[in-house]
Design a protein around this motif. Sequence first.
Motif, short mmCIF file in Angstrom:
data_model
loop_
_atom_site.label_atom_id
_atom_site.label_comp_id
_atom_site.label_asym_id
_atom_site.label_seq_id
_atom_site.Cartn_x
_atom_site.Cartn_y
_atom_site.Cartn_z
N UNK A 97 0.93 -1.20 -0.06
CA UNK A 97 -0.09 -0.04 -0.20
C UNK A 97 0.93 1.15 -0.17
N UNK A 98 1.89 1.31 0.84
CA UNK A 98 3.12 2.36 0.83
C UNK A 98 3.67 2.57 -0.63
N UNK A 99 3.91 1.54 -1.01
CA UNK A 99 4.82 1.59 -2.55
C UNK A 99 3.66 1.98 -3.67
N UNK A 100 2.65 1.62 -3.52
CA UNK A 100 1.45 2.13 -4.59
C UNK A 100 1.22 3.40 -4.32
N UNK A 101 1.35 4.08 -3.25
CA UNK A 101 1.05 5.60 -2.93
C UNK A 101 2.39 6.32 -3.48
N UNK A 102 3.44 5.73 -3.06
CA UNK A 102 4.54 6.19 -3.78
C UNK A 102 5.11 6.05 -5.03
#
Length: 462
Positions: A97-102
């Motif tokens: 989820x963090x990677x998708x946001x970044x």
Amino acid sequence: MIRIFNIYVPGAFFVLGIVDIILLFASISIGFVLSYAGIQTVLEESPESFIQKANFVFVSVICLFTMGLYHRQFIFDIKEAALRVIVSFVFSFIVLSILFYIFQPTRIWVSALLPGIFIAICSIFAARLIFLRVADLNAFKRRVLVMGAGPQAQRVEDVERKFRPARFACVGFVQTDLCAVCVDEKKVFKKINDLAALCERLSVEEIVLALEERRGNLPMDTLLACRLKGIRVLNLSTFCERELGQVELEALYPSWLIFSDGGMRGRIERGAKRLFDIIVSLSLLLFTLPVTALAILAILIEDGRPIFYRQERVGLNGQGFFALKFRSMRVDAEKDGIPRWAAINDSRVTRVGAIIRKMRVDEIPQIYNVLRGEMSFVGPRPERPSIVADLTREIPFYQYRHVVKPGITGWAQINYPYGASIKDAQEKLKFDLYYVKNYSLVIDLLILIQTIRVILWPQGAR
């Protein structure tokens, strides 16, 4: 057994990792099929789609490794293995989820991600159930013949019995000296005239030298003939290093350390390790800032100042330095000035101290020691000078753990529980010497990842 970056990787676990990668890629692919995306989009294996799936596989494998699911110790309890699989995918979901946001191009639709994770949990757990069924079959084990039948040979027998399922099968012991037999007498061969013929009859793949006295008892010509036929010949130290991830002190000879491979001593390697320490330390200082602020506030409220505790420790090449920690004991913990071992449930520890110790938060200020170059992020734990002096007298080879910088975390910390005695120090030294002999940046990275497991599962290093 496969050796990658000075790390012994069991063949069975290497295969398990390959199977996991295939299952994870298949799981997210099925997730795409079950998603709301159009069938044409799903069937087109575009570069963007492949990157998304590869990202899912990579993050999932790292999280599985972090939770100990490629460690023999933690997957042979079905309930614990199931819990670790679930927790690893919870972390996978958070990290993704963090990677998708970044990085927007790596984003996977929720309608594909959630089914993919559910299928992955089921398939990864099923893979471990099957692994448990086949891992103890003799067909998948190396057949080992031991030269010797005394206390050192007993060590091989103990490893096979204790670490079930073992990665090898001990097919027998050859008694070549006059020492007392300490192993299963049913497996002992006496007065062997043709060792090569015995190895052929027993389908031996490895010979382990575990003699109490080698001089005059080693049939060098016969061992050479066996080696030329493809049978590996190992001494006990190398065998235990490979099977246990530690150096066997009782069977250790200085010559074995002198002529061993591994280790990282070059200028470039030391510079790369120093750069690694600085990057990791600065990143963690930023990442742990909220936790640090809470710890400082809690210490002030419960027990007042001082917040930090400075204590002299022994570092690289035996040089002293002052290590920083959050104070976890009462101010008058050593009011008589006599150094004492810290113990589990130590009465000197404050309530806040017990919490920050359990979560390893008390170690955070040592990042400053790393930035100053007094410590590395990964290495043997530094001890107090008086304790080091005692242990050096009591334990052979103890001084060699100081040829590398001490660390906040280390190979011993992730493989052995909290120790508070000379016996514990001796057991930890076996792991420390393994790290000194084999260490590299890859091992440092793996230790950092495994440290997360030890923090989340305090019983992780048992």
